[in-house]
Design a protein around this motif. Structure first.
Motif, PDB file in Angstrom:
ATOM      1  N   PRO A   1       2.341   6.413  44.963  1.00 21.55           N
ATOM      2  CA  PRO A   1       2.044   5.225  44.165  1.00 21.55           C
ATOM      3  C   PRO A   1       0.735   4.531  44.594  1.00 21.55           C
ATOM      4  CG  PRO A   1       4.362   5.259  44.753  1.00 21.55           C
ATOM      5  CD  PRO A   1       3.700   6.353  45.539  1.00 21.55           C
ATOM      6  N   SER A   2       0.493   4.469  45.899  1.00 23.32           N
ATOM      7  CA  SER A   2      -0.746   3.834  46.371  1.00 23.32           C
ATOM      8  C   SER A   2      -1.959   4.676  45.996  1.00 23.32           C
ATOM      9  CB  SER A   2      -0.695   3.628  47.883  1.00 23.32           C
ATOM     10  OG  SER A   2       0.349   2.735  48.218  1.00 23.32           O
TER      11      SER A   2
ATOM     12  N   TYR B   1      -2.877   1.341  34.935  1.00 20.29           N
ATOM     13  CA  TYR B   1      -3.331   0.673  36.151  1.00 20.29           C
ATOM     14  C   TYR B   1      -2.573  -0.640  36.365  1.00 20.29           C
ATOM     15  CZ  TYR B   1      -6.285  -1.820  39.456  1.00 20.29           C
ATOM     16  OH  TYR B   1      -6.744  -2.523  40.535  1.00 20.29           O
TER      17      TYR B   1
ATOM     18  N   GLU C   1       0.342  -1.393  35.860  1.00 25.37           N
ATOM     19  CA  GLU C   1       1.669  -1.159  36.445  1.00 25.37           C
ATOM     20  C   GLU C   1       1.628  -1.020  37.964  1.00 25.37           C
ATOM     21  OE1 GLU C   1       3.512   2.208  34.635  1.00 25.37           O
ATOM     22  OE2 GLU C   1       3.391   1.362  32.617  1.00 25.37           O
ATOM     23  N   VAL C   2       0.485  -0.592  38.516  1.00 26.03           N
ATOM     24  CA  VAL C   2       0.409  -0.330  39.957  1.00 26.03           C
ATOM     25  C   VAL C   2      -0.731  -1.092  40.639  1.00 26.03           C
ATOM     26  CG1 VAL C   2       1.501   1.945  39.805  1.00 26.03           C
ATOM     27  CG2 VAL C   2      -0.991   1.742  39.573  1.00 26.03           C
TER      28      VAL C   2
ATOM     29  N   ARG D   1      -2.169   6.688  43.461  1.00 21.57           N
ATOM     30  CA  ARG D   1      -2.330   6.512  42.010  1.00 21.57           C
ATOM     31  C   ARG D   1      -3.032   5.193  41.712  1.00 21.57           C
ATOM     32  NH1 ARG D   1       1.727   4.546  37.940  1.00 21.57           N
ATOM     33  NH2 ARG D   1       0.985   5.321  35.941  1.00 21.57           N
ATOM     34  N   ALA D   2      -2.631   4.146  42.403  1.00 23.12           N
ATOM     35  CA  ALA D   2      -3.231   2.827  42.189  1.00 23.12           C
ATOM     36  C   ALA D   2      -4.719   2.825  42.531  1.00 23.12           C
ATOM     37  CB  ALA D   2      -2.497   1.770  43.015  1.00 23.12           C
TER      38      ALA D   2
ATOM     39  N   LYS E   1      -0.856  -2.325  44.241  1.00 21.42           N
ATOM     40  CA  LYS E   1      -0.988  -1.357  45.341  1.00 21.42           C
ATOM     41  C   LYS E   1      -2.439  -0.923  45.569  1.00 21.42           C
ATOM     42  CE  LYS E   1       3.630   0.603  44.609  1.00 21.42           C
ATOM     43  NZ  LYS E   1       4.238  -0.528  45.203  1.00 21.42           N
TER      44      LYS E   1
END
Length: 132
Positions: free
Chosen positions: A98-99, A82, A84-85, A101-102, A88
Motif C-alpha cells: 500500500p505504501s 491516489y 484512496e492511499v 502504491r501510494a 500513505k
C-alpha cells in the motif's frame, strides 16, 4: 482529509477548468482533411481553425475537445486511485505494497500538479519526489 488533500483538490480544480474550456470549444473531435492542408474541421465539417504554419493544424486537431475530455477522464481515474492511499504517500513510507502504491501514484499526481506550476495556487512542496 490527508496531508496531500490540498494537492488533490488543486489537480481536480485544474482538470475541471480544462474540461470547461474543452466543453466551451464544442466538445467535439476535430480533424485535418488531407485535401485542405492547414484547416482544422469540427465534427460537422465546418472550419474550426485555419492555420498554415509549421504544422499547427495537426497539433490543434490532436488537442481537440474530445481528446482533452478523454485525457481528463483518465487523469481523474488516476487521481481517485491516489486519493484512496494519499495518506500513505509520505517522505518515509513503510516498506509494504500500500505504501509503495501510494508513493508511485503520488509521483504521477505530483507530475500532474507540476503541469500547472505557474498557477498562483501551486505549492513547491508538491514537486515530485525522487526516492532511492
Amino acid at each position: 482529509m490527508t496531508d496531500n488533500s490540498d494537492m488533490i483538490d488543486f489537480v481536480r480544480a485544474r482538470l475541471a477548468e480544462e474540461e470547461q474550456i474543452a466543453q466551451a470549444a464544442g466538445g467535439d473531435s476535430w480533424r485535418c482533411p488531407a485535401d485542405v492542408p492547414g484547416e482544422v474541421h469540427d465534427r460537422s465539417g465546418a472550419i474550426a481553425f485555419s492555420v498554415r504554419h509549421l504544422g499547427f493544424d495537426q497539433h490543434i486537431a490532436f488537442q481537440d475537445p474530445a481528446h482533452t475530455r478523454r485525457r481528463i477522464e483518465t487523469s481523474r481515474v488516476l487521481l481517485n486511485e491516489y486519493a484512496e492511499v494519499a495518506d500513505k504517500d509520505t517522505d518515509r513510507p513503510d516498506h509494504d505494497f500500500p505504501s509503495g502504491r501510494a508513493v508511485g501514484l503520488g509521483f504521477a499526481v505530483r507530475q500532474m500538479a507540476a503541469e500547472h506550476a505557474g498557477h498562483p495556487d501551486y505549492r513547491a512542496k508538491w514537486l515530485p519526489r525522487f526516492i532511492q
